[in-house]
Motif scaffolding. Structure first.
Motif, PDB file in Angstrom:
ATOM      1  N   LEU A   1       0.829  -1.206   0.000  1.00  0.00           N
ATOM      2  CA  LEU A   1       0.000   0.000   0.000  1.00  0.00           C
ATOM      3  C   LEU A   1       0.868   1.262   0.000  1.00  0.00           C
ATOM      4  CD1 LEU A   1      -3.052   0.336  -0.063  1.00  0.00           C
ATOM      5  CD2 LEU A   1      -3.012   0.663   2.400  1.00  0.00           C
ATOM      6  N   GLN A   2       2.050   1.186   0.555  1.00  0.00           N
ATOM      7  CA  GLN A   2       2.974   2.328   0.499  1.00  0.00           C
ATOM      8  C   GLN A   2       3.356   2.642  -0.939  1.00  0.00           C
ATOM      9  OE1 GLN A   2       6.269   1.295   3.046  1.00  0.00           O
ATOM     10  NE2 GLN A   2       5.298   2.107   4.883  1.00  0.00           N
ATOM     11  N   LEU A   3       3.482   1.604  -1.760  1.00  0.00           N
ATOM     12  CA  LEU A   3       3.879   1.798  -3.152  1.00  0.00           C
ATOM     13  C   LEU A   3       2.694   2.093  -4.056  1.00  0.00           C
ATOM     14  CD1 LEU A   3       6.506  -1.098  -3.410  1.00  0.00           C
ATOM     15  CD2 LEU A   3       6.937   1.337  -3.079  1.00  0.00           C
ATOM     16  N   LYS A   4       1.509   1.601  -3.693  1.00  0.00           N
ATOM     17  CA  LYS A   4       0.287   1.882  -4.471  1.00  0.00           C
ATOM     18  C   LYS A   4      -0.824   2.276  -3.491  1.00  0.00           C
ATOM     19  CE  LYS A   4      -0.867  -0.397  -8.116  1.00  0.00           C
ATOM     20  NZ  LYS A   4      -1.326  -1.449  -9.059  1.00  0.00           N
ATOM     21  N   PRO A   5      -0.794   3.532  -3.015  1.00  0.00           N
ATOM     22  CA  PRO A   5      -1.719   3.936  -1.941  1.00  0.00           C
ATOM     23  C   PRO A   5      -3.186   3.943  -2.335  1.00  0.00           C
ATOM     24  CG  PRO A   5      -0.472   5.811  -2.785  1.00  0.00           C
ATOM     25  CD  PRO A   5       0.143   4.593  -3.382  1.00  0.00           C
ATOM     26  N   ASN A   6      -3.501   3.925  -3.625  1.00  0.00           N
ATOM     27  CA  ASN A   6      -4.907   3.982  -4.052  1.00  0.00           C
ATOM     28  C   ASN A   6      -5.447   2.650  -4.549  1.00  0.00           C
ATOM     29  OD1 ASN A   6      -5.226   6.801  -3.560  1.00  0.00           O
ATOM     30  ND2 ASN A   6      -4.075   7.223  -5.423  1.00  0.00           N
ATOM     31  N   ASP A   7      -4.691   1.591  -4.370  1.00  0.00           N
ATOM     32  CA  ASP A   7      -5.116   0.278  -4.862  1.00  0.00           C
ATOM     33  C   ASP A   7      -6.196  -0.297  -3.939  1.00  0.00           C
ATOM     34  OD1 ASP A   7      -5.093  -2.710  -5.281  1.00  0.00           O
ATOM     35  OD2 ASP A   7      -3.625  -2.124  -6.796  1.00  0.00           O
ATOM     36  N   GLN A   8      -7.406  -0.378  -4.430  1.00  0.00           N
ATOM     37  CA  GLN A   8      -8.526  -0.834  -3.616  1.00  0.00           C
ATOM     38  C   GLN A   8      -8.423  -2.305  -3.253  1.00  0.00           C
ATOM     39  OE1 GLN A   8     -10.745   1.429  -2.392  1.00  0.00           O
ATOM     40  NE2 GLN A   8     -11.346  -0.287  -1.085  1.00  0.00           N
ATOM     41  N   GLU A   9      -7.852  -3.104  -4.146  1.00  0.00           N
ATOM     42  CA  GLU A   9      -7.724  -4.543  -3.869  1.00  0.00           C
ATOM     43  C   GLU A   9      -6.776  -4.784  -2.699  1.00  0.00           C
ATOM     44  OE1 GLU A   9      -7.048  -8.704  -6.375  1.00  0.00           O
ATOM     45  OE2 GLU A   9      -6.929  -6.757  -7.374  1.00  0.00           O
TER      46      GLU A   9
END
Length: 269
Positions: free
Chosen positions: A101-109
């Protein structure tokens, strides 16, 4: 009488290994090593195949080899978290979802799976209430990572530069107005994005979080074993690290509670 031990010595007329032969042998061994060594991409794909075959232990080993090789991505952390989740390993799954999540903070999955993993934790912590403006600020700041804000800043300032150049050279009055408006908005948004990039970097530097890996951790009121126990936390709980020395870290929970925990019981995000 004990005789001196005598070692076998080859005669001088035997085989001699010259420099050329040594280099050739080294090259052969190096090529053999490289041909058998897997690249991080191959290790990742091997891990995915093992995960598909429900061989989660081996999948974890290969994903960790990718990270040990110095390569990281949201996909690697996400798949590593999934494999640990399948084995009911609470702390490693939550830790790796958080890293993804740190690398893709908007990833809902990633957010959804992190929530599933957090449901396995023992500790129920109610965050302190926040005012509406602070919630909005956090929501906006969390739209992108530091790198994301930096890229957006460069793009907006690039748009400002192009719009201003076209505005300067184009003769059409109506088009000049449009280009002036676009350049003005791009400059304003670019400066705002730059500010948020610095704010995000400051948040990242000053807000250090960790995940508890110990099955049960006793939180003390002082950084020593003789300190009184304040409360107990369990694996998978996310905490904020306020300060840290060699053996102890002062942590804060989302509900405001603070205390000292052995560094060995946590893993920094």
């Amino acid at each position: 009488m004990i005789k001196n031990i005598e070692f076998f010595r080859p005669k001088s007329s035997g085989f001699r290994c010259n420099a050329t032969q040594l280099i050739f042998a080294f090259v052969v061994l190096f090529v053999a090593f490289v041909s058998h060594a897997q690249t991080p991409e191959q290790l990742f794909e091997t891990g995915n195949s093992q995960y598909a075959q429900n061989n989660y232990e081996e999948a974890i080993k290969n994903y960790e080899k990718v990270l040990d090789a110095g390569y990281e991505s949201a996909a690697v952390y996400y798949n590593l978290a999934n494999a640990n989740y399948k084995l009911n390993r609470i702390a490693p799954s939550i830790y790796n979802y958080e890293k993804a999540l740190q690398l893709k903070p908007n990833d809902q999955e990633i957010k959804n799976n992190l929530e599933f993993a957090q449901n396995m934790t023992v500790d129920a912590i109610t965050p302190l209430p926040q005012n509406i403006f602070k919630k909005w600020y956090r929501a906006v700041l969390g739209l992108f990572s530091v790198d994301g804000w930096a890229v957006l800043t460069v793009a907006l300032l690039g748009l400002f530069t192009l719009s201003f150049l076209f505005y300067y050279f184009i003769a059409s009055t109506s088009l000049k107005r449009t280009l002036f408006t676009v350049s003005f908005l791009a400059l304003g948004l670019g400066l705002l994005s730059l500010t948020l990039a610095f704010q995000s970097q400051s948040e990242k530097r000053n807000r250090i979080f960790a995940v508890i890996f110990s099955p049960e951790a006793e939180i003390k009121n002082a950084p020593n074993l003789a300190g009184e126990s304040s409360f107990v936390l369990h694996e998978g709980t996310k905490v904020r690290v306020l300060e840290q020395d060699v053996n102890w870290a002062m942590i804060q929970l989302a509900d405001g509670k603070e205390g000292w925990i052995p560094v060995s019981d946590i893993k920094l995000l």
